[in-house]
Motif scaffolding. Sequence first.
Motif, PDB file in Angstrom:
ATOM      1  N   GLN A  21       1.135  -0.835   0.202  1.00 50.19           N
ATOM      2  CA  GLN A  21      -0.335   0.005   0.364  1.00 50.19           C
ATOM      3  C   GLN A  21       0.516   0.967  -0.106  1.00 50.19           C
ATOM      4  N   GLU A  22       2.109   1.020   0.521  1.00 50.47           N
ATOM      5  CA  GLU A  22       2.874   2.342   0.518  1.00 50.47           C
ATOM      6  C   GLU A  22       3.985   2.477  -0.464  1.00 50.47           C
ATOM      7  N   LYS A  23       4.005   1.431  -1.617  1.00 48.71           N
ATOM      8  CA  LYS A  23       4.779   2.173  -2.763  1.00 48.71           C
ATOM      9  C   LYS A  23       3.297   2.074  -3.789  1.00 48.71           C
ATOM     10  N   LYS A  24       3.332   3.078  -4.048  1.00 50.38           N
ATOM     11  CA  LYS A  24       2.152   4.173  -5.152  1.00 50.38           C
ATOM     12  C   LYS A  24       2.739   3.597  -6.337  1.00 50.38           C
ATOM     13  N   GLN A  25       1.990   3.778  -6.713  1.00 49.37           N
ATOM     14  CA  GLN A  25       2.004   3.808  -8.209  1.00 49.37           C
ATOM     15  C   GLN A  25       1.593   4.987  -9.387  1.00 49.37           C
ATOM     16  N   TRP A  26       2.237   5.618 -10.002  1.00 47.52           N
ATOM     17  CA  TRP A  26       1.921   7.371  -9.404  1.00 47.52           C
ATOM     18  C   TRP A  26       1.212   7.453 -10.887  1.00 47.52           C
ATOM     19  N   THR A  27      -0.296   7.562 -11.632  1.00 48.34           N
ATOM     20  CA  THR A  27       0.046   7.625 -12.853  1.00 48.34           C
ATOM     21  C   THR A  27       0.205   9.498 -13.141  1.00 48.34           C
ATOM     22  N   LEU A  28      -0.451   9.960 -14.200  1.00 48.86           N
ATOM     23  CA  LEU A  28       0.273  11.450 -14.856  1.00 48.86           C
ATOM     24  C   LEU A  28      -1.065  11.588 -14.196  1.00 48.86           C
ATOM     25  N   ASP A  29      -2.681  11.643 -13.825  1.00 54.70           N
ATOM     26  CA  ASP A  29      -3.526  12.207 -13.595  1.00 54.70           C
ATOM     27  C   ASP A  29      -3.172  12.369 -11.750  1.00 54.70           C
ATOM     28  N   MET A 429       7.116  13.664 -28.597  1.00 53.99           N
ATOM     29  CA  MET A 429       6.913  14.935 -28.741  1.00 53.99           C
ATOM     30  C   MET A 429       5.487  14.887 -30.142  1.00 53.99           C
ATOM     31  N   ALA A 430       4.957  14.225 -30.509  1.00 53.71           N
ATOM     32  CA  ALA A 430       4.118  14.539 -31.219  1.00 53.71           C
ATOM     33  C   ALA A 430       2.753  13.983 -30.629  1.00 53.71           C
ATOM     34  N   ILE A 431       2.999  13.193 -29.824  1.00 53.19           N
ATOM     35  CA  ILE A 431       1.814  13.195 -28.387  1.00 53.19           C
ATOM     36  C   ILE A 431       1.974  14.390 -27.115  1.00 53.19           C
ATOM     37  N   LEU A 432       3.448  15.003 -26.997  1.00 51.84           N
ATOM     38  CA  LEU A 432       2.937  15.867 -26.118  1.00 51.84           C
ATOM     39  C   LEU A 432       2.376  17.819 -26.877  1.00 51.84           C
ATOM     40  N   ASN A 433       2.883  17.343 -27.835  1.00 55.25           N
ATOM     41  CA  ASN A 433       2.599  18.796 -28.606  1.00 55.25           C
ATOM     42  C   ASN A 433       0.836  18.868 -29.076  1.00 55.25           C
ATOM     43  N   ARG A 434       0.517  17.903 -29.382  1.00 55.70           N
ATOM     44  CA  ARG A 434      -0.623  17.440 -29.256  1.00 55.70           C
ATOM     45  C   ARG A 434      -2.206  17.288 -28.053  1.00 55.70           C
ATOM     46  N   THR A 435      -0.880  17.059 -26.915  1.00 55.76           N
ATOM     47  CA  THR A 435      -1.961  16.929 -25.625  1.00 55.76           C
ATOM     48  C   THR A 435      -1.524  18.480 -25.273  1.00 55.76           C
ATOM     49  N   LEU A 436      -0.879  19.155 -25.305  1.00 56.16           N
ATOM     50  CA  LEU A 436      -0.891  20.466 -24.819  1.00 56.16           C
ATOM     51  C   LEU A 436      -1.747  21.959 -25.621  1.00 56.16           C
ATOM     52  N   LEU A 437      -1.909  21.520 -27.048  1.00 60.02           N
ATOM     53  CA  LEU A 437      -3.045  22.068 -28.164  1.00 60.02           C
ATOM     54  C   LEU A 437      -4.229  22.135 -27.524  1.00 60.02           C
ATOM     55  N   ASP A 438      -4.351  21.083 -27.118  1.00 59.05           N
ATOM     56  CA  ASP A 438      -5.891  20.052 -26.544  1.00 59.05           C
ATOM     57  C   ASP A 438      -6.300  20.757 -25.102  1.00 59.05           C
ATOM     58  N   PHE A 439      -5.100  20.927 -24.200  1.00 54.47           N
ATOM     59  CA  PHE A 439      -5.035  21.854 -23.171  1.00 54.47           C
ATOM     60  C   PHE A 439      -5.020  23.314 -23.879  1.00 54.47           C
ATOM     61  N   TYR A 440      -4.086  23.807 -24.412  1.00 56.56           N
ATOM     62  CA  TYR A 440      -4.806  25.557 -24.284  1.00 56.56           C
ATOM     63  C   TYR A 440      -6.268  25.394 -24.848  1.00 56.56           C
ATOM     64  N   ALA A 441      -6.619  24.549 -25.961  1.00 60.24           N
ATOM     65  CA  ALA A 441      -8.138  24.846 -26.073  1.00 60.24           C
ATOM     66  C   ALA A 441      -9.134  24.110 -25.337  1.00 60.24           C
ATOM     67  N   GLU A 443      -9.500  21.576 -23.227  1.00 58.15           N
ATOM     68  CA  GLU A 443      -9.775  20.420 -22.918  1.00 58.15           C
ATOM     69  C   GLU A 443      -9.027  19.629 -21.714  1.00 58.15           C
ATOM     70  N   PRO A 444      -9.405  19.008 -20.287  1.00 56.19           N
ATOM     71  CA  PRO A 444      -7.983  17.967 -19.878  1.00 56.19           C
ATOM     72  C   PRO A 444      -6.681  17.343 -20.355  1.00 56.19           C
ATOM     73  N   ILE A 445      -5.509  17.918 -19.057  1.00 61.64           N
ATOM     74  CA  ILE A 445      -5.095  17.342 -20.370  1.00 61.64           C
ATOM     75  C   ILE A 445      -4.659  15.498 -19.527  1.00 61.64           C
ATOM     76  N   LYS A 446      -4.082  14.330 -20.658  1.00 66.89           N
ATOM     77  CA  LYS A 446      -5.027  13.794 -21.275  1.00 66.89           C
ATOM     78  C   LYS A 446      -3.545  12.876 -22.014  1.00 66.89           C
ATOM     79  N   ILE A 447      -3.223  11.669 -21.990  1.00 65.87           N
ATOM     80  CA  ILE A 447      -2.541  11.261 -22.656  1.00 65.87           C
ATOM     81  C   ILE A 447      -3.059   9.536 -22.830  1.00 65.87           C
TER      82      ILE A 447
END
Length: 447
Positions: A21-29, A429-441, A443-447
């Motif tokens: 339980q102490e060893k937590k796995q971190w997602t982006l959220d 790079m494609a995934i990062l920039n597309r995710t940030l474009l959606d965020f500026y539009a 939308e919540p950050i999601k990969i």
Amino acid sequence: MKQRSLFLIATMALAMQAGAQEKKQWTLDDCITYALEKNIQLQQNRLSLQETEEDVKSAKAALFPSLSFSTSHNVVNRPYQEQSATVSGTEIITSNSKTTYNGSYDLRAQWTIWNGGQRLNNIKQQQTNRDIAELAISTTSNTLQEQITQLYLQILYADESVAINKGTLEVSKATYERAKELFNEGSISKADLAQLEAQVSNDEYQLITSESSLRDYKLQLKQLLELDGTAEMDLVIPTLDETKVMQLLPNQQDIYQAALAQRPEIQSSKLSIENAKLAISSAKAGYLPTISLSASTSSMTNNASQNNWAEQMKYGWNNMLGVTLSIPIFDNRQNKTAVQKARIQYDNSLLSLTNQEKELYKTIESLWLDALNAQQQFAAADSKLKSSQTSFDLVNEQFSLGMKNTVELLTEKNNLLSAQQQRIQAKYMAILNRTLLDFYAGEPIKI
């Protein structure tokens, strides 16, 4: 004995469960949620918001009268007077004592009825400052989410790069073992064998370097989350659908218009313009008269009086009600300077908004172009990887048969490694920039 064994097993099971339980796995959220709660700068911004809320309350309270009570008590000594006379309220007191005591009691109210609208403008300004402070929290939150997303994807890239380097090292070791057999058979020279051995060492170095980069990115992420640098951080490594890499990009102008409507830094600049307008109105109010109302009730006592304390308070009691009109005539250019400076600040706030809009467009344009370039690079790298893999497999097989030399094998192997690295770099790079474009539009950050 059996019960003791069962107890030990149960204890160990509970300990293992607690450790899991102490060893937590971190997602982006998880990273974003934790950072938005624990980040120090965000906490400071929230405290600044609380300060502005207090300023709003103070500005509203200035509309009401002020009330104060004061009392003073004095001992008066007249060493060279045989007899003294003092006025206490409506009573003239004559005393043969060289030392007398007197006290005064005053209850006073003050109320500014009108001052050119400065108080109302001040309330609006403080409310605007509160809204700006709230938007500052949103701006910091957005910046934090973008930084975490960049680091998270850099970690995913570094993790995949480590996997590629591990696979490359395994191939190098297998090739070297096969080369030793060929050397023993006399099919290759000692120099060729040495080259392959050196390649194994080089691949080990590249693996260590990629692992070091992965650890460094994780450390940066922990620092951003205000976590202890020595603590273990186990990230969830998602399997990213590569079809997302080649998704059609949204219209650049649509993203920009959506960002203009909701980005907090733009809204904050617009509020600063409104604040500057209010500042001009407040400065102009300095030319106008001020009307204030005052009222007081007071009394005095003196120990030399023949009346007792209650009678002195009664007969010395007086009430006052007054109206004050203050008209500025000449103020050494103070008001004019205040108005001019407020207008300059207004012009500056207009320029700040224009600059913010240009910076926003520049950011979106850069993200859009980077995403487009990364998509094209990914398509080219994917095709290159397939041909490089086929070429390496053929050359490696021919080398094992003694039909290709070491230089040809190493060349194909390096070409394959380069294609693999180019592909994953373009992919993230494609995934990062597309995710940030959606965020500026919006939308919540999601990969």
